[in-house]
Motif scaffolding. Structure first.
Motif, PDB file in Angstrom:
ATOM      1  N   ARG A  47      10.025  -6.069  -0.890  1.00  0.00           N
ATOM      2  CA  ARG A  47       9.667  -4.662  -1.142  1.00  0.00           C
ATOM      3  C   ARG A  47       8.509  -4.326  -0.224  1.00  0.00           C
ATOM      4  O   ARG A  47       7.516  -5.057  -0.166  1.00  0.00           O
ATOM      5  N   ILE A  48       8.637  -3.227   0.487  1.00  0.00           N
ATOM      6  CA  ILE A  48       7.590  -2.834   1.424  1.00  0.00           C
ATOM      7  C   ILE A  48       7.189  -1.392   1.174  1.00  0.00           C
ATOM      8  O   ILE A  48       7.983  -0.578   0.699  1.00  0.00           O
ATOM      9  N   GLU A  49       5.952  -1.092   1.472  1.00  0.00           N
ATOM     10  CA  GLU A  49       5.452   0.280   1.476  1.00  0.00           C
ATOM     11  C   GLU A  49       4.975   0.593   2.879  1.00  0.00           C
ATOM     12  O   GLU A  49       4.226  -0.179   3.471  1.00  0.00           O
ATOM     13  N   THR A  50       5.415   1.711   3.386  1.00  0.00           N
ATOM     14  CA  THR A  50       5.088   2.059   4.766  1.00  0.00           C
ATOM     15  C   THR A  50       4.989   3.572   4.885  1.00  0.00           C
ATOM     16  O   THR A  50       5.283   4.310   3.941  1.00  0.00           O
ATOM     17  N   LYS A 101       5.743  12.030  -4.177  1.00  0.00           N
ATOM     18  CA  LYS A 101       6.105  12.598  -2.866  1.00  0.00           C
ATOM     19  C   LYS A 101       6.444  11.480  -1.868  1.00  0.00           C
ATOM     20  O   LYS A 101       6.055  11.502  -0.702  1.00  0.00           O
ATOM     21  N   ARG A 102       7.199  10.511  -2.374  1.00  0.00           N
ATOM     22  CA  ARG A 102       7.604   9.382  -1.531  1.00  0.00           C
ATOM     23  C   ARG A 102       9.098   9.103  -1.707  1.00  0.00           C
ATOM     24  O   ARG A 102       9.695   9.392  -2.742  1.00  0.00           O
ATOM     25  N   TRP A 103       9.644   8.526  -0.661  1.00  0.00           N
ATOM     26  CA  TRP A 103      11.038   8.118  -0.654  1.00  0.00           C
ATOM     27  C   TRP A 103      11.155   6.641  -1.030  1.00  0.00           C
ATOM     28  O   TRP A 103      10.286   5.848  -0.683  1.00  0.00           O
ATOM     29  N   GLN A 144      13.838  -3.207  -0.451  1.00  0.00           N
ATOM     30  CA  GLN A 144      13.482  -1.893  -0.993  1.00  0.00           C
ATOM     31  C   GLN A 144      12.243  -1.408  -0.256  1.00  0.00           C
ATOM     32  O   GLN A 144      11.274  -2.153  -0.121  1.00  0.00           O
ATOM     33  N   ALA A 145      12.308  -0.195   0.233  1.00  0.00           N
ATOM     34  CA  ALA A 145      11.189   0.332   1.014  1.00  0.00           C
ATOM     35  C   ALA A 145      10.801   1.701   0.500  1.00  0.00           C
ATOM     36  O   ALA A 145      11.677   2.543   0.242  1.00  0.00           O
ATOM     37  N   THR A 146       9.509   1.946   0.332  1.00  0.00           N
ATOM     38  CA  THR A 146       9.021   3.282  -0.013  1.00  0.00           C
ATOM     39  C   THR A 146       8.237   3.825   1.170  1.00  0.00           C
ATOM     40  O   THR A 146       7.558   3.076   1.880  1.00  0.00           O
ATOM     41  N   CYS A 147       8.345   5.132   1.375  1.00  0.00           N
ATOM     42  CA  CYS A 147       7.710   5.738   2.541  1.00  0.00           C
ATOM     43  C   CYS A 147       7.438   7.208   2.287  1.00  0.00           C
ATOM     44  O   CYS A 147       7.994   7.813   1.366  1.00  0.00           O
ATOM     45  N   ARG A 148       6.591   7.789   3.117  1.00  0.00           N
ATOM     46  CA  ARG A 148       6.305   9.218   3.056  1.00  0.00           C
ATOM     47  C   ARG A 148       7.335  10.017   3.859  1.00  0.00           C
ATOM     48  O   ARG A 148       7.780  11.084   3.445  1.00  0.00           O
TER      49      ARG A 148
END
Length: 539
Positions: A7-10, A121-123, A132-136
């Motif tokens: 899982r990453i956040e970018t 407000k993130r994808w 799984q990745a979350t991003c703006r």
């Protein structure tokens, strides 16, 4: 079984590793953003990673079909005017080595679902590998030609021979002594026929609509010539950016109807000899606007083609004297010796308008001419039947908007975008090489660069103004769609069924998928939209 993975956040996720995805990854990183790219294949290249069929090559000539990044082009030299797929894959390896793209990329990973959270407000991007990745910011650079189209012939699954799609062509396919059938007559079908006709095989070409093909003028390019041309790159790329279509060709602002027959022939002969897309891009401008002008182009083309053939039956099928198509309203192809190859005795042409395919069985396929049926025994069937183009791969991403509605539902009554770049109710979502933009009627790399520059400009402006999200208004998108349709109706494109109009896929809505007003009109609209955020909601 649930697959779990990292899982990453970018800051930003880019989907797709072709020209659009690589350009977006490179330029978004230069903004200071943390960016990751997700690619279904095992390497960069997009359509050039997948296309490995015999004769596959680009039909935009060098040096305009490449990244305008000096660090990349200074160390690269093209060997042909129109490079083949192997050279293009080597080129993308070079791009990766120079720009270090792989370190931020997840290969062999397919996006299965994308969901927006209005509170954060993130994808969140879900994949088949469990990543799984979350991003703006989310950038879909899935291209126009990824989702393969197989025709739904009755009994196709019963065929016991080798069934191949052009986009999945195996390296080990040996056609020597085989009975081969090719279904589809677009660019890939033409290139495959050119090569397989030279093999010791019986080649059956099943065509519904003959293609419009003009000479490629392929030639080798020496290292010295390639190096010399780099002294003109700034001028060549500048011309691409300022043109209607993204190509650096000369343009002629004169109607074919205003020229005398002698003037027309002199120009046609000159451009035909020059080869490549010069015959269309540097010619009289109105052949896509006026049927009489179009017929003048057809009459010249048909004489040139028939002069290269000897079999009158084949000649009448691929180049009938009576105009059977509107020149340029389907994707024009470039050929090297296509008409000589289909003239060979080991190549059989089958007219699917006269005798359509009714079914497959274990040993081949059946065509029907009225009450008469004919069985065609085949060992190999190659489907050069193209793609669910422009929108197909986007809809497969499983995108849902901020209200929980899927993109497929949102577009069920027609594609709706603003500028071909964003979609209402889908914040911070950007498309590269998508619908309702010049896309497939523009030279890809320069046009893609302009799209990515616009996206970077929007994100920079958002950060400067402290905005967390942006999305187009419904009114702005509806106005853009009306403009796309209105421009299309002033051309000849709607008079032809093509993938430009979404009509190559059974059940797909027929509508203009490409903006036909040219790059400059599109770019002006894009520039005006960012000035004061006209047509956008901000938060």
């Amino acid at each position: 079984m649930t697959i779990t993975g990292p899982r990453i956040e970018t800051d930003a996720i880019v989907i797709g590793g072709g020209f659009g995805g690589c350009n977006a990854l490179y330029k978004l990183r230069n903004l200071g953003l943390a960016v990751n790219l997700i690619e279904a294949g095992s390497a960069f290249g997009g359509v050039w990673h997948w296309n490995r069929y015999p004769g596959a090559r680009v039909d935009s000539e060098m040096p305009s079909y490449q990244f305008n990044i000096p660090a990349v082009w200074k160390g690269w030299n093209w060997s042909q005017r129109f490079p083949g797929d192997e050279e293009l894959r080597r080129y993308f390896e070079h791009v990766d080595n120079v720009l270090s793209l792989s370190k931020d990329t997840f290969f062999n990973t397919i996006v299965t679902r994308v969901q927006y959270d209005s509170s954060s407000k993130r994808w969140t991007v879900f994949t088949n590998s469990g990543l799984q990745a979350t991003c703006r910011y989310l950038i879909a650079a899935t291209g126009s030609s990824y989702k393969k189209h197989y025709p739904q012939f009755q009994g196709l699954d019963q065929f016991s021979g080798r069934l191949v799609h052009a986009a999945d062509y195996p390296e080990s396919l040996d056609v020597k002594g085989k009975r081969v059938g090719i279904i589809g007559n677009g660019a890939s079908g033409l290139q495959i026929v050119q090569e397989l006709a030279k093999e010791d095989c019986e080649l059956n070409v099943f065509m519904r609509t003959p293609c419009f093909a003009i000479p490629m003028g392929q030639r080798e390019v020496s290292y010295g010539e390639s190096e010399m041309m780099k002294g003109y790159y700034d001028g060549i790329f500048d011309r691409c950016y300022k043109s209607v279509h993204g190509f650096p060709h000369n343009t002629l602002f004169q109607s074919a109807l205003q020229a005398s027959p002698e003037e027309r022939k002199a120009l046609f002969d000159e451009l035909w000899a020059r080869a490549g897309y010069s015959f269309l891009l540097s010619n009289y401008y109105d052949f896509l606007l006026d049927e009489k002008a179009n017929s003048i182009f057809y009459d010249y083309w048909v004489r040139q083609v028939r002069a290269r053939m000897t079999d009158s039956v084949k000649m009448d099928l691929v180049a009938p004297l009576k105009q059977h198509m509107l020149v340029g309203t389907k994707r024009p192809s470039l050929e090297q010796d296509y008409y000589e190859m289909i003239d060979r005795p080991n190549v059989k042409l089958h007219d699917l308008k006269k005798s359509p395919i009714t079914e497959f069985n274990s040993t081949g396929l059946v065509t029907c001419d009225g009450e008469s049926t004919k069985h065609h025994a085949l060992d190999v069937v190659i489907c050069a039947t193209g793609y669910d183009a422009v929108t197909g791969s986007l809809l497969d991403l499983g995108i849902t908007d901020k209200n929980g509605d899927s993109l497929k539902e949102k577009w069920s009554d027609g594609v709706l975008t603003h500028l071909g770049l964003m979609v209402p109710d889908i914040p911070n979502f950007f498309m590269v090489y998508g619908p309702q933009a010049p896309t497939s009627l523009a030279n890809g790399p320069p046009f893609i660069e302009m799209e990515v520059d616009w996206i970077c400009n929007v994100i920079s402006k958002m950060k400067q103004e402290g905005l967390e999200s942006i999305e187009p208004t419904l009114e702005a998108a509806e106005a853009w769609r009306d403009h796309v349709v209105g421009v299309s109706e002033h051309t000849l494109y709607p008079k032809t069924d093509s993938w430009y109009m979404g009509s190559n896929i059974p059940g797909k809505r027929r509508e203009p998928l490409i903006y036909l007003g040219g790059i400059q009109r599109w770019l002006q609209s894009c520039t005006e939209a960012v000035d004061g955020w006209k047509g956008f909601h901000m938060a």
